[in-house]
Structure formats: C-alpha cells, structure tokens
Design a protein around this motif. Sequence first.
Motif, short mmCIF file in Angstrom:
data_model
loop_
_atom_site.label_atom_id
_atom_site.label_comp_id
_atom_site.label_asym_id
_atom_site.label_seq_id
_atom_site.Cartn_x
_atom_site.Cartn_y
_atom_site.Cartn_z
N SER A 123 -32.05 -6.67 65.45
CA SER A 123 -31.52 -6.80 64.09
C SER A 123 -30.48 -7.92 64.02
CB SER A 123 -30.97 -5.48 63.55
OG SER A 123 -29.83 -5.08 64.24
N LEU A 124 -29.83 -8.23 65.16
CA LEU A 124 -28.91 -9.38 65.18
C LEU A 124 -29.71 -10.66 64.96
CD1 LEU A 124 -26.18 -10.75 65.57
CD2 LEU A 124 -26.49 -10.58 68.04
N GLN A 125 -30.87 -10.73 65.62
CA GLN A 125 -31.70 -11.92 65.44
C GLN A 125 -32.12 -12.10 63.99
OE1 GLN A 125 -34.22 -10.72 68.60
NE2 GLN A 125 -33.27 -12.12 70.07
N SER A 126 -32.56 -11.01 63.34
CA SER A 126 -32.97 -11.17 61.95
C SER A 126 -31.78 -11.42 61.03
CB SER A 126 -33.87 -10.02 61.47
OG SER A 126 -33.30 -8.81 61.78
N ALA A 127 -30.61 -10.85 61.37
CA ALA A 127 -29.41 -11.12 60.56
C ALA A 127 -29.05 -12.60 60.63
CB ALA A 127 -28.24 -10.25 61.04
N VAL A 128 -29.19 -13.19 61.82
CA VAL A 128 -28.88 -14.62 61.97
C VAL A 128 -29.86 -15.47 61.16
CG1 VAL A 128 -28.87 -16.55 63.62
CG2 VAL A 128 -27.66 -14.44 64.18
N GLU A 129 -31.13 -15.06 61.13
CA GLU A 129 -32.11 -15.80 60.31
C GLU A 129 -31.73 -15.75 58.84
OE1 GLU A 129 -36.03 -14.31 61.28
OE2 GLU A 129 -35.62 -14.78 63.40
N GLN A 130 -31.23 -14.59 58.42
CA GLN A 130 -30.85 -14.39 57.02
C GLN A 130 -29.57 -15.13 56.65
OE1 GLN A 130 -30.37 -10.15 56.17
NE2 GLN A 130 -29.02 -10.66 54.47
N ILE A 131 -28.56 -15.06 57.53
CA ILE A 131 -27.22 -15.55 57.19
C ILE A 131 -26.97 -16.96 57.68
CG2 ILE A 131 -24.79 -15.14 57.88
CD1 ILE A 131 -25.45 -12.18 57.28
N GLY A 132 -27.59 -17.33 58.78
CA GLY A 132 -27.39 -18.66 59.36
C GLY A 132 -26.20 -18.69 60.30
N LEU A 133 -25.97 -19.85 60.90
CA LEU A 133 -24.86 -20.03 61.83
C LEU A 133 -24.01 -21.19 61.34
CD1 LEU A 133 -26.70 -19.61 65.25
CD2 LEU A 133 -25.28 -17.92 64.08
N PRO A 134 -22.71 -21.23 61.64
CA PRO A 134 -21.97 -20.25 62.43
C PRO A 134 -21.76 -18.93 61.69
CG PRO A 134 -20.48 -21.94 61.57
CD PRO A 134 -21.86 -22.34 61.17
N LYS A 147 -10.07 -8.14 67.79
CA LYS A 147 -10.78 -7.48 68.90
C LYS A 147 -12.13 -6.97 68.39
CE LYS A 147 -6.77 -5.98 71.59
NZ LYS A 147 -5.71 -6.74 70.93
N GLY A 148 -13.13 -6.96 69.26
CA GLY A 148 -14.46 -6.49 68.86
C GLY A 148 -15.17 -7.50 67.98
N GLN A 149 -14.93 -8.79 68.23
CA GLN A 149 -15.59 -9.84 67.45
C GLN A 149 -16.13 -10.92 68.38
OE1 GLN A 149 -13.18 -11.49 64.33
NE2 GLN A 149 -12.48 -9.49 63.60
N ALA A 150 -17.21 -11.55 67.96
CA ALA A 150 -17.75 -12.68 68.72
C ALA A 150 -18.23 -13.74 67.74
CB ALA A 150 -18.90 -12.22 69.61
N VAL A 151 -17.79 -14.97 67.95
CA VAL A 151 -18.22 -16.07 67.09
C VAL A 151 -19.56 -16.61 67.62
CG1 VAL A 151 -17.64 -18.40 66.28
CG2 VAL A 151 -15.85 -16.67 66.47
N GLU A 159 -27.47 -12.78 72.69
CA GLU A 159 -27.49 -11.65 73.61
C GLU A 159 -26.10 -11.39 74.21
OE1 GLU A 159 -30.80 -11.55 76.26
OE2 GLU A 159 -30.09 -9.69 77.19
N ALA A 160 -25.43 -12.47 74.62
CA ALA A 160 -24.09 -12.32 75.21
C ALA A 160 -23.13 -11.72 74.18
CB ALA A 160 -23.58 -13.67 75.68
N ALA A 161 -23.27 -12.13 72.92
CA ALA A 161 -22.37 -11.61 71.87
C ALA A 161 -22.61 -10.12 71.66
CB ALA A 161 -22.61 -12.37 70.57
N TRP A 162 -23.88 -9.73 71.63
CA TRP A 162 -24.22 -8.31 71.42
C TRP A 162 -23.67 -7.46 72.57
CZ3 TRP A 162 -25.08 -4.75 68.14
CH2 TRP A 162 -25.78 -3.57 68.48
N GLN A 167 -22.38 -3.27 72.05
CA GLN A 167 -23.65 -2.70 71.56
C GLN A 167 -23.42 -1.48 70.66
OE1 GLN A 167 -24.72 -2.75 75.85
NE2 GLN A 167 -26.74 -3.26 75.10
N VAL A 168 -22.45 -1.59 69.80
CA VAL A 168 -22.15 -0.51 68.83
C VAL A 168 -22.51 -1.02 67.43
CG1 VAL A 168 -20.29 0.53 70.21
CG2 VAL A 168 -19.76 -1.36 68.66
N PRO A 169 -22.54 -0.13 66.41
CA PRO A 169 -22.86 -0.62 65.05
C PRO A 169 -21.93 -1.77 64.64
CG PRO A 169 -22.92 1.75 65.11
CD PRO A 169 -22.39 1.32 66.44
N CYS A 170 -22.55 -2.84 64.15
CA CYS A 170 -21.81 -4.07 63.85
C CYS A 170 -22.19 -4.61 62.48
CB CYS A 170 -22.17 -5.14 64.88
SG CYS A 170 -21.37 -4.93 66.45
N ILE A 171 -21.52 -5.66 62.12
CA ILE A 171 -21.84 -6.40 60.92
C ILE A 171 -21.84 -7.89 61.31
CG2 ILE A 171 -19.41 -6.42 60.21
CD1 ILE A 171 -20.21 -6.25 57.37
#
Length: 367
Positions: A123-134, A147-151, A159-162, A167-171
Amino acid sequence: MRVGILGGGQLAQMIAQAGANLDMSFKFISPDPKACAAPYGEHICADYQDEQAYQQMLEWADVFTYEFESIPKSVVESLEKKLALLPSSKALNVAGDRLKEKRTFNGLGIPTANFAPVDSLESLQSAVEQIGLPAILKTRSEGYDGKGQAVLRDVSQLEAAWQSVGQVPCILESMVNFSREVSIIAARSKQGEIVYYPLTENHHREGILRLSLPLQNDPYQQQAEKLAKALLDELDYVGVIAVELFQVGESLVANEFAPRVHNSGHWTIEGAHTSQFENHLRAICGLPLGKTDAINSCAMVNIIGKLPREEDVAAIEGARFHDYSKDEKPGRKIGHITITSEGLSGEAFNANLKCILQLVGEDPELR
Ligand code: ATP
Ligand code: MG
Ligand code: MG
C-alpha cells in the motif's frame, strides 16, 4: 479546584505553576520517578494503565486533563465515564490519529497535504503512485518531535522507510513546499467562548521546534482564527488547542493539532497577559478566560539536549531561563529561554536573540 493531570513532564509542570495563581492543587500520574512536575503537586508514580492510580485520582480530582495525546483508549473511556476529562475524548480520538485528523480538517474545508493511508509495503507503493515524491511517511499515532517519520525522495527508499517506521499503521503525506510555519493557539470555554493568541512563527530543525516568534498583527491572523474556530466548534472543545499550519502562497494548510498546551505557546508565560497554561486551567475549570494580547515583542528558544550555563543566560538582558530539571540527553527538550523586548531597542532584542540561539548551539541566523 483540584486538577488531575495525566503526565508529569514540563507541560504538566508549567500548568501547575500557572495554577498557583488560581488557588488550584494538582496530582500527576506518571510512571517516571523523576517526573519534573512532581514538586508542584502530588506525584502518583504509576503506569498509565494502573487502575489503582486512576481510582486514587477519581476520588480526589474535580477535573482531569492531560499533557500528551497518546493515552490508551480504554483509560480515556473509563475516566470519562466517572469524571470530566477535558479536552474530551472526541478531541483526543481525532488528534491521536493522523488519518482521522487530516480527514477532519478536510471535512471542515481546511486544506492539508495530500495523504493516503498505508498499512503494508504494497500500500506504500500505491500511495507513492497516487501522491508522488517527495513525500513523508508518518506513523498514524504516537509520533512527536518528528519521531516515527521517514522522508521519501526516491522509490528505492520505500522498503527501508517502511522498516524504519516500524511497520505500523501509517499515513503518506505529500511534502508541502511552504514559505513559513505558524501556529495558532486558542482557548475555548465550556460556554463556547474562544480567545486566540497572536499567530506564532515556528522554526524547526530535524523535526524539532527550535524557535517560536509571536507576531503582532500578522495578515494571516484572521484566516488562522477562522479555521481554528471551525475545528474547536466541531469538536465541542474545552481547553487550549494548538493548530500547526504551513503557509503556501496565500493559504494556510493544516499540518496537525495538539489537544493541549503547546511548545509554540511557551512565550505566553512572559509575553502575554494570560499564559496558555492559565487559560487552559480557566477553560477546564469553568472560569472566565483571560486576555491573550501580547505584552511585548518576544521570542522563545528551546534548549535541546544540553543546558547552557545559568550565568551565561542571566547575562543576556531580557532573557528568562526555564530549566525543566530533566536529565540531559541528545534530542530531548530540557528547557527553554524566553526573551522579551521590554526596555530593549529592536536592534538589541535581535542581537540578544542571536546570543541565545548561539548559547543553545543553534544557528544564530535560524529565522
Ligand atoms: P510535534 O508533535 O513535535 O510538532 P510531530 O512528530 O507530530 O511533531 P510533525 O509536526 O508532523 O511531527 O512534523 C514535524 C515537522 O516536520 C513539521 O513542523 C514540519 O517542519 C515538517 N513536516 C511535517 N510534515 C510535513 C509535510 N507534509 N511537508 C513538509 N514538511 C513537513
Ligand atoms: Mg505532533
Ligand atoms: Mg508538529
């Protein structure tokens, strides 16, 4: 009034210090044997799940409040059944979950960064497709001071960010290209009266607030008040709230809100007619709210990790040292310094603020 506080850190400490003027007494529940609020009331040294501690509090307190938002849901529900918990569980529920928080803002017509829920690497992969980077991956609950954030800047980092956020519920949030960060602090009474502090400009480094500057007559004051009012009324809120905002072009975009007194409002102790801590107590105890106007120009600088020498702070005219009596530790907020302009020229104020920034190891040109 007898006020119970969940938490015994510096926010609880400063609430209790403000309560001394209002003839209030305090008990704190905190598992930390060195809780820095302890000297200002009675410290019930117990785990946040400890039934007996709550029983003791329920028998004693008239009202119950808190200094952080990640309170176990079961605790909130059982407390609220027996005693006034203010701000109420409605506010805690929303503030404790970044997904509900952003949906609430949007539901009120308040813009936020684009976002998508994430609960797996897929779902992180599809969220990135939807929202874009950065973009920024954030845990939905419990994060503070970044804390609990990754750019995320590149798809190779997913994968490293997840893994790094646990690996807990994120946004996933789009990276907002803001011109400045501000916060609006307000207090709402039981009758629905609202008072607002002057908008405060905030400067962060590494996700941690370093410097807050209250602004006189900022052109975005009204816009900020309007959105804070919408949120406060929606939540039928009682107490002090802080809404963190990004300015993008001519709009204010909401980042998050804190259902409590806030670091960007510490300047109000010396800089406003009534501090945020006193107004929080006034609101939850059913007293009339105090005036929020700024008395002077002022600035607040956080002390992170290592305390400056007391005599070095005392040598700076207009500076007030707040030592939370916490152990030094890298990245930990252990105090703050407020400088007010009283009796100082604008030039001297700016020069002294630079000295303070230097004393705490911060870039003197931070703002
Ligand atoms: P705290 O509760 O201590 O304020 P937090 O851990 O809840 O912090 P945020 O407020 O979400 O974290 O983020 C910390 C800082 O990181 C923000 O003040 C801002 O400087 C930056 N930041 C967060 N989200 C975004 C975003 N979507 N776009 C750009 N910058 C962001
Ligand atoms: Mg936060
Ligand atoms: Mg924040």
